[in-house]
Scaffold this active site. Structure first.
Site, mmCIF file in Angstrom:
data_model
loop_
_atom_site.group_PDB
_atom_site.id
_atom_site.type_symbol
_atom_site.label_atom_id
_atom_site.label_comp_id
_atom_site.label_asym_id
_atom_site.label_seq_id
_atom_site.Cartn_x
_atom_site.Cartn_y
_atom_site.Cartn_z
ATOM 1 C CG HIS A 34 -1.556 1.382 1.430
ATOM 2 N ND1 HIS A 34 -2.693 1.754 0.742
ATOM 3 C CD2 HIS A 34 -1.214 2.444 2.206
ATOM 4 C CE1 HIS A 34 -3.026 2.983 1.094
ATOM 5 N NE2 HIS A 34 -2.148 3.424 1.982
ATOM 6 C CB CYS A 58 -3.686 2.438 -2.599
ATOM 7 S SG CYS A 58 -2.745 0.904 -2.340
#
Length: 265
Positions: free
Chosen positions: A37, A105
């Site tokens: 992430h 993301c």
């Protein structure tokens, strides 16, 4: 005259907290270093995608401490121009559009990095979904990935303020307001509100205020920032350029206008 430069970095987190490296060889037949992430850090905030475009002060995201921070470069894009850009792309980055494999993301971080510094994030982060699916057992874990995607869309990660797509143009907001923020609901909203009241993000130490007052170039910098913002808005109103193109052209035009001056930021 040189406009203010903003440092841009990429925070990288491993959502598996080390389990991917430990178990991937036996489960997938190849080593996966982490389940990545990422978030873009600039203007004192970290911007990331998960159920919408979100931002929090640096160090206060729900993902803990990044395992590494990558320097991407310096950006000369003013903060208010960047916020206009986020408003433009926000309809493409919603909870409904989130896809763990193709629109996640890291795709958001890559697009924002290209807007701010003209280059993307490392390929090993972007290629993670392909590495998993192309592994010997990749096809067998698709049900698990789909379940994880459903969890992320549902907001399993603690909720934080989001940029909400607005029907009116960004210019309808005042200069200090920026994009409107969608707040977390119920208890989280109350906690976030209390935290915001206690620690206003724009408050600077008194010593810093005195330094700003003593800075002879402060007014000149502000004038440059305002002209870039005005030029950007005019170019966007024409409807022929993307936000990234308009931002680059606006900055170039204003800096060419003052090109005969040689004053460092």
């Amino acid at each position: 005259m040189a406009e203010e430069a903003h440092k841009v970095t990429l925070n990288v987190y491993d959502l598996s907290q080390g389990l991917a490296r430990q178990l991937s060889q036996s489960l997938l037949g190849k080593v996966i270093e982490g389940v990545w992430h990422t978030g873009i850090v600039v203007y004192g905030n970290e911007y990331f995608f998960g159920g919408g475009i979100q931002h929090l002060p640096v160090g206060r995201t729900p993902y803990g401490t990044p395992i590494r921070t990558i320097e991407l470069g310096l950006s000369h894009v003013p903060k208010d121009v960047f916020e206009m850009y986020l408003e433009e792309i926000s309809p493409r980055y919603t909870a409904e559009s989130y896809n763990l494999l193709t629109h996640n993301c890291n795709n958001f971080s890559n697009e924002v990095a290209q807007f701010l510094v003209g280059k993307g994030i490392p390929d090993y982060i972007l290629q993670l979904p392909n590495d998993v699916l192309n592994s010997p057992m990749g096809g067998l874990i698709m049900p698990m990935l789909q379940g994880l995607e459903t969890t992320l869309k549902a907001g399993a990660v603690p909720q934080v303020p989001q940029f909400r797509p607005q029907p009116q143009p960004f210019g309808a907001f005042s200069k200090d307001d920026g994009p409107k923020i969608e707040k977390a609901s119920k208890p989280e909203a109350a906690k976030a509100s209390a935290a915001t009241e206690k620690v206003p993000p724009v408050v600077q130490p008194s010593a810093s205020k005195e330094k700003v007052k003593e800075d002879p170039l402060g007014d000149a910098r502000a004038k440059i920032q305002e002209e870039i913002t005005s030029e950007f808005a005019a170019l966007m109103a024409q409807g022929t350029l993307r936000a990234s193109e308009a931002a680059a052209m606006a900055t170039k035009r204003v800096m060419q206008k003052y090109g005969h001056l040689n004053v460092n930021a």
